[in-house]
Design a protein around this motif. Structure first.
Motif, PDB file in Angstrom:
ATOM      1  N   PHE A   1       4.470  13.273   0.127  1.00 47.67           N
ATOM      2  CA  PHE A   1       4.669  12.213   1.113  1.00 47.67           C
ATOM      3  C   PHE A   1       3.563  11.169   1.029  1.00 47.67           C
ATOM      4  O   PHE A   1       2.392  11.493   0.794  1.00 47.67           O
ATOM      5  N   SER A   2       3.965   9.904   1.231  1.00 50.02           N
ATOM      6  CA  SER A   2       3.018   8.799   1.231  1.00 50.02           C
ATOM      7  C   SER A   2       3.375   7.823   2.343  1.00 50.02           C
ATOM      8  O   SER A   2       4.549   7.682   2.722  1.00 50.02           O
ATOM      9  N   LEU A   3       2.359   7.140   2.842  1.00 48.39           N
ATOM     10  CA  LEU A   3       2.563   6.048   3.778  1.00 48.39           C
ATOM     11  C   LEU A   3       2.872   4.786   2.982  1.00 48.39           C
ATOM     12  O   LEU A   3       2.154   4.446   2.038  1.00 48.39           O
TER      13      LEU A   3
ATOM     14  N   PRO B   1      11.700  12.827 -10.470  1.00 48.37           N
ATOM     15  CA  PRO B   1      12.431  11.560 -10.582  1.00 48.37           C
ATOM     16  C   PRO B   1      13.051  11.081  -9.275  1.00 48.37           C
ATOM     17  O   PRO B   1      13.566   9.969  -9.211  1.00 48.37           O
ATOM     18  N   TRP B   2      12.995  11.915  -8.227  1.00 48.08           N
ATOM     19  CA  TRP B   2      13.642  11.557  -6.964  1.00 48.08           C
ATOM     20  C   TRP B   2      12.668  10.862  -6.024  1.00 48.08           C
ATOM     21  O   TRP B   2      11.470  11.184  -5.984  1.00 48.08           O
ATOM     22  N   ARG B   3      13.217   9.954  -5.230  1.00 47.72           N
ATOM     23  CA  ARG B   3      12.391   9.165  -4.310  1.00 47.72           C
ATOM     24  C   ARG B   3      13.246   8.763  -3.106  1.00 47.72           C
ATOM     25  O   ARG B   3      14.365   8.274  -3.263  1.00 47.72           O
ATOM     26  N   ILE B   4      12.719   8.999  -1.900  1.00 44.91           N
ATOM     27  CA  ILE B   4      13.394   8.603  -0.669  1.00 44.91           C
ATOM     28  C   ILE B   4      12.397   7.827   0.187  1.00 44.91           C
ATOM     29  O   ILE B   4      11.256   8.268   0.377  1.00 44.91           O
ATOM     30  N   GLU B   5      12.830   6.677   0.703  1.00 45.40           N
ATOM     31  CA  GLU B   5      11.933   5.842   1.504  1.00 45.40           C
ATOM     32  C   GLU B   5      12.667   5.321   2.732  1.00 45.40           C
ATOM     33  O   GLU B   5      13.828   4.898   2.646  1.00 45.40           O
TER      34      GLU B   5
ATOM     35  N   LEU C   1       7.352   7.474   2.591  1.00 41.02           N
ATOM     36  CA  LEU C   1       7.920   7.643   1.258  1.00 41.02           C
ATOM     37  C   LEU C   1       7.782   9.090   0.817  1.00 41.02           C
ATOM     38  O   LEU C   1       6.705   9.681   0.919  1.00 41.02           O
ATOM     39  N   TRP C   2       8.891   9.681   0.342  1.00 43.44           N
ATOM     40  CA  TRP C   2       8.889  11.035  -0.220  1.00 43.44           C
ATOM     41  C   TRP C   2       9.280  10.935  -1.683  1.00 43.44           C
ATOM     42  O   TRP C   2      10.239  10.254  -2.042  1.00 43.44           O
TER      43      TRP C   2
ATOM     44  N   LEU D   1       0.829  -1.192   0.000  1.00 46.12           N
ATOM     45  CA  LEU D   1       0.000   0.000   0.000  1.00 46.12           C
ATOM     46  C   LEU D   1       0.868   1.247   0.000  1.00 46.12           C
ATOM     47  O   LEU D   1       1.822   1.344   0.789  1.00 46.12           O
ATOM     48  N   HIS D   2       0.589   2.185  -0.895  1.00 48.83           N
ATOM     49  CA  HIS D   2       1.192   3.521  -0.893  1.00 48.83           C
ATOM     50  C   HIS D   2       0.046   4.522  -0.793  1.00 48.83           C
ATOM     51  O   HIS D   2      -0.618   4.807  -1.789  1.00 48.83           O
ATOM     52  N   TRP D   3      -0.172   5.024   0.404  1.00 50.12           N
ATOM     53  CA  TRP D   3      -1.314   5.900   0.655  1.00 50.12           C
ATOM     54  C   TRP D   3      -0.840   7.352   0.705  1.00 50.12           C
ATOM     55  O   TRP D   3      -0.073   7.729   1.569  1.00 50.12           O
ATOM     56  N   PRO D   4      -1.316   8.209  -0.216  1.00 47.52           N
ATOM     57  CA  PRO D   4      -0.866   9.612  -0.244  1.00 47.52           C
ATOM     58  C   PRO D   4      -1.277  10.359   1.019  1.00 47.52           C
ATOM     59  O   PRO D   4      -2.428  10.292   1.462  1.00 47.52           O
TER      60      PRO D   4
END
Length: 297
Positions: free
Chosen positions: A205-207, A264-268, A259-260, A197-200
């Motif tokens: 930011f997402s959970l 193109p950038w992503r940090i988790e 998750l941010w 699950l990726h919940w906005p």
């Protein structure tokens, strides 16, 4: 899948002592590799009409992770990992958008330790077919081959998988997998199921949450402690370790994190939860937290 390694899906279209293999396992492994080769050739033949009709879409991702985790099982321990992946998507004729996984896809990915960049610890080859079930739902069938050439100890994680997954937008995904371990004495197929699950929460930011259950890829270790006494009364302790053939056991695993993403950038950052069975085969210096920063292009 709650795997902290790059794969084709990660880009948006989703150790015990070594032992010599018996001859029948070697022949079986060779047959599996040949079968995968023929399957990829057949997929390539099927892709020819699509290639003539429309252009190929290429995607790539590079990432830096704190460790490598495979379905709750720590592969490399607590050490920085550099990962790279590339995917080629061939949209089917009449697809509404080439950015959607509506056709054939081929992908490659690899991982290496920062401290030893010249040695791969994991490699993955994937061939997939996607269908758009509705404006919100998609389905995917995949054929995957995992190889761990730089892994210390057993080759128990070298495997071929056939998987099916369903996804709702970019929010919810569910997958089922049938797993064949290359060279295993027990030829029984293993099974796995994952939900993510990726919940906005905000625009950036997402959970991130996930859970899964899988049958173990190898038999657990048995530890025996022997105590010997000499004629003078001194005691000596000897501990032996060995694995034994048993039906595939299962264990559960999961993660919860934040998750941010921005372009193109992503940090988790995720907190890993796994059953104690995942440490029956090795004792690695692993962390309960996994951090990953990646950039797609």
């Amino acid at each position: 899948m709650t795997d902290y390694r790059l794969s084709c899906a990660a880009m948006g279209w989703r150790h015990c002592p070594a032992r010599s293999r018996p001859s029948h396992a070697i022949r079986l492994g060779a047959a599996i590799r040949k079968g995968l080769g023929f399957a990829l050739l057949a997929m390539g033949a099927c892709l020819s009409p699509a290639l003539q009709a429309q252009s190929t879409t290429f995607n790539g991702t590079v990432a830096l992770s704190s460790q490598l985790v495979d379905r709750g099982q720590v592969i490399t321990g607590d050490t920085p990992i550099v990962q790279g992946a590339a995917a080629w998507t061939f949209p089917t004729e009449g697809a509404a958008s080439q950015t959607l996984p509506s056709g054939w896809s081929l992908g490659l990915s690899g991982s290496t330790k920062v401290r030893s960049p010249g040695r791969l610890v994991e490699a993955l080859v994937q061939a997939s077919r996607y269908w758009s079930l509705s404006s919100d739902w998609q389905m995917q069938l995949s054929l995957l081959y995992y190889r761990y050439p730089g892994m210390t100890g057993s080759k128990a994680f070298d495997r071929a998988e056939m998987g099916a997954s369903w996804s709702y937008r970019d929010v919810l995904s569910f997958g089922l997998s049938a797993i064949h371990v290359i060279g295993a004495k027990n030829r029984q197929l293993r099974g796995a199921a994952d939900i993510n699950l990726h919940w906005p929460l905000t625009p950036h930011f997402s959970l991130s949450a996930g859970a899964g259950i899988t049958q173990s890829l190898m038999a657990p270790y048995v530890h025996h402690r022997h105590v010997y006494a000499d004629s003078d009364g001194y005691e000596y302790v000897y501990t032996s370790h060995y694995s034994y053939p048993v039906p595939a056991n299962h264990y559960s695993y999961g993660h919860l994190g934040l998750l941010w993403s921005n372009g193109p950038w992503r940090i988790e950052l995720d907190r890993i939860v796994a059953a104690p069975e995942t440490q029956q085969w090795a004792k690695l210096n692993a962390s309960a937290w996994v951090a990953t920063i990646s950039r797609s292009f």
